[in-house]
Design a protein around this motif. Structure first.
Motif, PDB file in Angstrom:
ATOM      1  N   ILE A   1       0.833  -1.113   0.066  1.00 20.35           N
ATOM      2  CA  ILE A   1       0.065  -0.073  -0.021  1.00 20.35           C
ATOM      3  C   ILE A   1       0.840   1.128  -0.045  1.00 20.35           C
ATOM      4  O   ILE A   1       0.575   2.093  -0.844  1.00 20.35           O
ATOM      5  CB  ILE A   1      -0.816  -0.084   1.252  1.00 20.35           C
ATOM      6  N   THR A   2       1.970   1.278   0.705  1.00 20.98           N
ATOM      7  CA  THR A   2       2.941   2.492   0.938  1.00 20.98           C
ATOM      8  C   THR A   2       3.616   2.384  -0.337  1.00 20.98           C
ATOM      9  O   THR A   2       3.877   3.651  -1.072  1.00 20.98           O
ATOM     10  CB  THR A   2       4.011   2.340   1.959  1.00 20.98           C
ATOM     11  N   VAL A   3       3.987   1.530  -1.072  1.00 23.52           N
ATOM     12  CA  VAL A   3       4.545   1.756  -2.352  1.00 23.52           C
ATOM     13  C   VAL A   3       3.626   2.377  -3.485  1.00 23.52           C
ATOM     14  O   VAL A   3       3.854   3.274  -4.244  1.00 23.52           O
ATOM     15  CB  VAL A   3       5.272   0.421  -2.829  1.00 23.52           C
ATOM     16  N   ILE A   4       2.522   1.584  -3.571  1.00 24.86           N
ATOM     17  CA  ILE A   4       1.541   2.168  -4.543  1.00 24.86           C
ATOM     18  C   ILE A   4       1.367   3.683  -4.321  1.00 24.86           C
ATOM     19  O   ILE A   4       1.282   4.536  -5.180  1.00 24.86           O
ATOM     20  CB  ILE A   4       0.113   1.507  -4.468  1.00 24.86           C
TER      21      ILE A   4
ATOM     22  N   PHE B   1      -9.127  -4.808  -1.999  1.00 24.36           N
ATOM     23  CA  PHE B   1      -8.337  -4.417  -0.906  1.00 24.36           C
ATOM     24  C   PHE B   1      -7.208  -3.201  -0.723  1.00 24.36           C
ATOM     25  O   PHE B   1      -7.260  -2.375  -0.414  1.00 24.36           O
ATOM     26  CB  PHE B   1      -7.912  -5.664   0.171  1.00 24.36           C
ATOM     27  N   MET B   2      -6.061  -3.658  -1.776  1.00 25.65           N
ATOM     28  CA  MET B   2      -5.151  -2.717  -1.822  1.00 25.65           C
ATOM     29  C   MET B   2      -5.446  -1.664  -2.757  1.00 25.65           C
ATOM     30  O   MET B   2      -5.016  -0.372  -2.100  1.00 25.65           O
ATOM     31  CB  MET B   2      -3.811  -3.334  -2.562  1.00 25.65           C
ATOM     32  N   LEU B   3      -6.451  -1.399  -3.396  1.00 21.59           N
ATOM     33  CA  LEU B   3      -7.018  -0.584  -4.237  1.00 21.59           C
ATOM     34  C   LEU B   3      -7.779   0.581  -3.281  1.00 21.59           C
ATOM     35  O   LEU B   3      -7.406   1.692  -3.184  1.00 21.59           O
ATOM     36  CB  LEU B   3      -7.912  -0.971  -5.215  1.00 21.59           C
TER      37      LEU B   3
ATOM     38  N   GLU C   1      -5.357   6.246   1.829  1.00 19.46           N
ATOM     39  CA  GLU C   1      -4.152   6.588   2.612  1.00 19.46           C
ATOM     40  C   GLU C   1      -3.563   7.797   1.728  1.00 19.46           C
ATOM     41  O   GLU C   1      -2.669   8.185   2.183  1.00 19.46           O
ATOM     42  CB  GLU C   1      -3.264   5.483   2.606  1.00 19.46           C
ATOM     43  N   LEU C   2      -3.933   7.973   0.201  1.00 18.31           N
ATOM     44  CA  LEU C   2      -3.302   8.819  -0.736  1.00 18.31           C
ATOM     45  C   LEU C   2      -3.055   9.960  -0.267  1.00 18.31           C
ATOM     46  O   LEU C   2      -2.030  10.671  -0.563  1.00 18.31           O
ATOM     47  CB  LEU C   2      -3.993   8.673  -1.926  1.00 18.31           C
ATOM     48  N   PRO C   3      -4.107  10.905   0.451  1.00 17.20           N
ATOM     49  CA  PRO C   3      -3.707  12.240   0.760  1.00 17.20           C
ATOM     50  C   PRO C   3      -2.773  12.318   1.687  1.00 17.20           C
ATOM     51  O   PRO C   3      -1.848  13.116   1.834  1.00 17.20           O
ATOM     52  CB  PRO C   3      -5.100  12.505   1.340  1.00 17.20           C
ATOM     53  N   PHE C   4      -2.620  11.503   2.575  1.00 11.74           N
ATOM     54  CA  PHE C   4      -1.584  11.350   3.728  1.00 11.74           C
ATOM     55  C   PHE C   4      -0.098  11.298   3.012  1.00 11.74           C
ATOM     56  O   PHE C   4       0.948  11.501   3.658  1.00 11.74           O
ATOM     57  CB  PHE C   4      -1.852  10.269   4.710  1.00 11.74           C
TER      58      PHE C   4
ATOM     59  N   ILE D   1       5.799   8.098   4.276  1.00 11.52           N
ATOM     60  CA  ILE D   1       5.636   6.649   4.755  1.00 11.52           C
ATOM     61  C   ILE D   1       5.264   6.371   5.869  1.00 11.52           C
ATOM     62  O   ILE D   1       4.695   5.324   6.090  1.00 11.52           O
ATOM     63  CB  ILE D   1       7.121   6.317   4.204  1.00 11.52           C
ATOM     64  N   GLN D   2       5.641   7.227   6.825  1.00 14.58           N
ATOM     65  CA  GLN D   2       5.410   7.069   8.174  1.00 14.58           C
ATOM     66  C   GLN D   2       3.811   7.130   8.430  1.00 14.58           C
ATOM     67  O   GLN D   2       3.081   6.300   9.074  1.00 14.58           O
ATOM     68  CB  GLN D   2       5.795   8.062   9.164  1.00 14.58           C
ATOM     69  N   ALA D   3       3.092   8.121   7.458  1.00 15.39           N
ATOM     70  CA  ALA D   3       1.845   8.471   7.660  1.00 15.39           C
ATOM     71  C   ALA D   3       0.982   7.499   6.832  1.00 15.39           C
ATOM     72  O   ALA D   3      -0.293   7.496   7.405  1.00 15.39           O
ATOM     73  CB  ALA D   3       1.486   9.757   7.099  1.00 15.39           C
ATOM     74  N   VAL D   4       1.396   6.791   6.195  1.00 13.16           N
ATOM     75  CA  VAL D   4       0.760   5.443   5.300  1.00 13.16           C
ATOM     76  C   VAL D   4       1.032   4.274   5.876  1.00 13.16           C
ATOM     77  O   VAL D   4       0.349   3.434   6.225  1.00 13.16           O
ATOM     78  CB  VAL D   4       0.952   5.673   3.739  1.00 13.16           C
ATOM     79  N   PHE D   5       2.315   3.935   6.084  1.00  9.57           N
ATOM     80  CA  PHE D   5       2.694   2.455   6.529  1.00  9.57           C
ATOM     81  C   PHE D   5       2.069   2.275   7.875  1.00  9.57           C
ATOM     82  O   PHE D   5       1.715   1.014   8.243  1.00  9.57           O
ATOM     83  CB  PHE D   5       4.309   2.514   6.342  1.00  9.57           C
ATOM     84  N   ILE D   6       2.526   3.016   9.041  1.00 10.13           N
ATOM     85  CA  ILE D   6       1.848   2.801  10.228  1.00 10.13           C
ATOM     86  C   ILE D   6       0.254   2.258  10.266  1.00 10.13           C
ATOM     87  O   ILE D   6       0.156   1.638  11.017  1.00 10.13           O
ATOM     88  CB  ILE D   6       2.183   3.927  11.222  1.00 10.13           C
TER      89      ILE D   6
END
Length: 269
Positions: free
Chosen positions: A68-71, A142-144, A150-153, A200-205
């Motif tokens: 999700i973070t990479v996408i 699910f990933m979509l 998460e995209l805005p973050f 990355i922090q805002a999305v991965f976590i």
């Protein structure tokens, strides 16, 4: 006098931090050492370490959060860079922020309507003669949905780091003979590293602990630690095991924060 004023205005922040950050963490850590009968035990951690199911959930959580973070990063960097070049960038930035005002559950149900058997996409596929397909309850769906949410973050911190770059640095690079690509690779990208790490922090976590999207969009195909926590707290009532998984997630989040911490190393105005 200045010190007293500082403490007076800082007191609400420290109270909020103590009540809603420190206290819940202490409570979860304490609860993780409680058995079903309320007695002190380390068996919850032993069960977690020895269970192949929990280890698989841990791997799934990290793997899906990574994807999700990479996408979101692949999409967000070009979008943030393009928006930063617009004169009306505040308008485009507002369009990015507006979806965050909508309740997460509403957005999830909207995607169920789009991806469902009788949803918009399948209706269109039937209209053009391709036929309907199973879009819901898949890893891809699910990933979509998770990446969309998460995209805005990811976009916002990258955008902020791009607009903070002094134009004179870019102009100097071009004047010295560097190409646009070399300027981007040698000047822009290093100066936006802090924004990338913050994104990355805002999305991965948050992606590590997703549970509602896994249920509604991924179905039983996507099982993560967030799903396990929900199951233990709401169904099995094994709060000790649920807290243990919560502690594992907190440790994983701290590791991610340490790995992506680049504070004080960037170039500022």
């Amino acid at each position: 006098m200045t010190t007293k004023k500082h403490w007076f205005f800082s007191l609400p922040y420290y109270l909020w931090l103590a009540l809603f950050v420190v206290a819940p963490l202490v409570l979860i850590f304490y609860q993780s050492f409680q058995g079903l009968n309320g007695h002190f035990t380390v068996q919850n951690y032993v069960n977690f370490a020895e269970s192949g199911v929990y280890l698989k959930m841990t791997f799934n959580s990290v793997w899906y959060a990574f994807l999700i973070t990479v996408i979101t990063l692949i999409i967000s960097y070009p979008v943030a860079y393009i928006i930063a070049q617009f004169k009306s960038r505040d308008f485009w930035l507002a369009l990015i922020i507006m979806p965050t005002w909508i309740n997460l559950l509403l957005k999830t149900y909207a995607f169920i309507g789009i991806l469902g058997e009788n949803g918009s996409i399948n209706n269109f596929l039937r209209f053009i003669g391709i036929g309907s397909h199973q879009l819901l309850f898949t890893d891809a769906s699910f990933m979509l949905v998770a990446a969309y949410i998460e995209l805005p973050f990811m976009i916002l911190p990258i955008y902020n780091s791009i607009v903070a770059i002094r134009p004179s640095l870019i102009n100097a690079s071009l004047d010295l003979g560097a190409s646009r690509w070399q300027t981007f690779r040698r000047v822009i990208l290093p100066l936006t590293k802090n924004g990338v790490f913050a994104g990355i922090q805002a999305v991965f976590i948050p992606s590590l602990s997703l549970f509602m999207i896994t249920r509604l969009i991924g179905g039983n195909r996507v099982i993560t630690l967030g799903t396990a926590i929900e199951e233990h707290f709401l169904t099995t009532q094994n709060w000790g095991m649920g807290s243990t998984i919560g502690v594992v997630l907190v440790v994983a989040m701290l590791i991610v924060m340490l790995l992506t911490d680049d504070s004080g190393k960037g170039v500022h105005r």
